[in-house]
Every structure is written in structure tokens, then in C-alpha cells.
Design a protein around this motif. Sequence first.
Motif, PDB file in Angstrom:
ATOM      1  N   ALA A 102      86.178  47.451   9.513  1.00 58.30           N
ATOM      2  CA  ALA A 102      87.458  47.615  10.195  1.00 58.30           C
ATOM      3  C   ALA A 102      87.382  48.873  11.050  1.00 58.30           C
ATOM      4  N   LYS A 103      87.914  48.799  12.249  1.00 52.24           N
ATOM      5  CA  LYS A 103      87.937  49.950  13.144  1.00 52.24           C
ATOM      6  C   LYS A 103      89.235  50.720  12.927  1.00 52.24           C
ATOM      7  N   VAL A 104      89.124  52.038  12.828  1.00 52.56           N
ATOM      8  CA  VAL A 104      90.293  52.907  12.721  1.00 52.56           C
ATOM      9  C   VAL A 104      90.579  53.434  14.127  1.00 52.56           C
ATOM     10  N   TYR A 105      91.838  53.310  14.560  1.00 46.95           N
ATOM     11  CA  TYR A 105      92.188  53.770  15.904  1.00 46.95           C
ATOM     12  C   TYR A 105      93.597  54.370  15.911  1.00 46.95           C
ATOM     13  N   GLY A 106      93.946  54.959  17.032  1.00 47.49           N
ATOM     14  CA  GLY A 106      95.299  55.510  17.207  1.00 47.49           C
ATOM     15  C   GLY A 106      95.654  56.522  16.131  1.00 47.49           C
ATOM     16  N   GLU A 107      96.778  56.299  15.497  1.00 47.99           N
ATOM     17  CA  GLU A 107      97.266  57.201  14.450  1.00 47.99           C
ATOM     18  C   GLU A 107      96.787  56.771  13.064  1.00 47.99           C
ATOM     19  N   GLY A 108      95.682  56.031  13.008  1.00 50.52           N
ATOM     20  CA  GLY A 108      95.112  55.620  11.728  1.00 50.52           C
ATOM     21  C   GLY A 108      95.214  54.137  11.452  1.00 50.52           C
ATOM     22  N   ALA A 109      95.700  53.363  12.411  1.00 51.19           N
ATOM     23  CA  ALA A 109      95.838  51.919  12.246  1.00 51.19           C
ATOM     24  C   ALA A 109      94.459  51.262  12.137  1.00 51.19           C
ATOM     25  N   LEU A 110      94.450  50.019  11.627  1.00 52.31           N
ATOM     26  CA  LEU A 110      93.205  49.265  11.493  1.00 52.31           C
ATOM     27  C   LEU A 110      93.164  48.101  12.472  1.00 52.31           C
ATOM     28  N   TRP A 111      91.976  47.817  12.978  1.00 53.12           N
ATOM     29  CA  TRP A 111      91.691  46.657  13.831  1.00 53.12           C
ATOM     30  C   TRP A 111      90.551  45.928  13.130  1.00 53.12           C
ATOM     31  N   ARG A 128      97.332  60.789   9.778  1.00 54.64           N
ATOM     32  CA  ARG A 128      96.397  59.723  10.152  1.00 54.64           C
ATOM     33  C   ARG A 128      95.711  59.145   8.915  1.00 54.64           C
ATOM     34  N   ASP A 129      95.285  60.010   7.988  1.00 58.01           N
ATOM     35  CA  ASP A 129      94.633  59.521   6.768  1.00 58.01           C
ATOM     36  C   ASP A 129      95.580  58.666   5.927  1.00 58.01           C
ATOM     37  N   GLU A 130      96.846  59.068   5.828  1.00 57.83           N
ATOM     38  CA  GLU A 130      97.825  58.288   5.063  1.00 57.83           C
ATOM     39  C   GLU A 130      98.034  56.913   5.699  1.00 57.83           C
ATOM     40  N   VAL A 131      98.131  56.860   7.020  1.00 59.43           N
ATOM     41  CA  VAL A 131      98.295  55.585   7.723  1.00 59.43           C
ATOM     42  C   VAL A 131      97.090  54.685   7.446  1.00 59.43           C
ATOM     43  N   THR A 132      95.884  55.240   7.541  1.00 59.30           N
ATOM     44  CA  THR A 132      94.683  54.445   7.305  1.00 59.30           C
ATOM     45  C   THR A 132      94.631  53.919   5.876  1.00 59.30           C
ATOM     46  N   GLU A 133      94.933  54.770   4.906  1.00 59.34           N
ATOM     47  CA  GLU A 133      94.915  54.327   3.503  1.00 59.34           C
ATOM     48  C   GLU A 133      95.936  53.219   3.261  1.00 59.34           C
ATOM     49  N   LYS A 134      97.125  53.351   3.846  1.00 60.41           N
ATOM     50  CA  LYS A 134      98.134  52.296   3.719  1.00 60.41           C
ATOM     51  C   LYS A 134      97.640  51.010   4.376  1.00 60.41           C
TER      52      LYS A 134
END
Length: 186
Positions: A102-111, A128-134
Motif C-alpha cells: 500500500a502506498k502512503v500519501y498526503g496526510e497519511g492516507a493509503l492507496w 500523519r502516523d495516526e492517519v496511516t495506522e487508522k
Amino acid sequence: MPEEVPFAVVWLGESYDSDGDGEGDMPLRLAAFVNSPPFFGPDGKLLRPQVKAYDLVYGYCTPSPNSGTCPVPITITLYDPCSAPLAEEVQLGTRQVRGVEAKVYGEGALWIETRDFTVAIQPVGATRDEVTEKAVRIAEELVGANEKASHISRETAFEAKEEPTSASPDADADADACAEAELELE
């Protein structure tokens, strides 16, 4: 649910348990198919191809008194794997999620690009880390919502999207599948 959507759709169900207490505290608020036409410049050059997407919005937010708006807690956008737009934001890293990168981009979102769908997962978080973990936790909970995704359960690994090459035996089959999908959508 989204039987009319011509590609695989995954979702979190009618509600999502964001805090792990066993109760769905974030209801599904929006589920909508979007079929945006291509956009051409004045010179006839294609600026944006046709985009076929399915948007899911979970949870409520409280607008601030100053702006009157607020970010929704979870936005999930699914794309037909044959017509997904390129993630235009700078990639910040990668994470392994259900067997795919999965690619992490922007404020931590996944693609996440899979054989069946492409999905952008954008939850709200303080860092950003919290957004990615969620987003990773959300991706782990996605299940099939229509017949084309009926094989996807929480225990199912996603199938990686194979990049067709001229030497790939699947290149013609993948191109044919995308051409057939285009005909279905017209």
C-alpha cells in the motif's frame, strides 16, 4: 448494496467499530457510484480520463463554529482497476496490507491497487502516523460488498495488481478484461 457497480466493491459494513468495543460507532453515511466523464483541454488534449468510482463515507463530524464544515471521519473511494486515476500526491512510503504493498500519501492516507479494485482510504487523525495506522486498520477490515467482491473476507489477502508487460502471458487477458469492462460501463 452496490450490485449495479461494474467492479468489485469492498466496505466496512453498515457501520464501523472504530474504537474496538464491539459496537459500530461510525455508521455508513454515504454510498454513491460516480462516473465522471473525461475532461479535455481547449486544444482537445485529454487532461483527465473518465473516472469510475464508488465513494463510501463513515461517521459523523461536528462542524466548527467558525467554518461550519468538518472532515468526515472515514472516506473510502474505490476505483475500477482499469480506470483508477494515478495518485497525484507525493508518495511518502509503503506499508504491507493484506499481502499487497500500500502506498502512503498526503496526510497519511493509503492507496492500494489490487487485481479486483483500487482503493483510497482517508481517515481523520491528529498526525500523519495516526492517519496511516487508522487506514491500515480499516484496510484490514474491508470485506466484499457486491457479487464481484464476494470472495473477499477479513481473512482474505488481497491479490496484487499485476503490471502487464508485452512479455507477460496475462497482458492480453488483462487488456481484454479492461476493454470488456469499458463496454459494460458505456
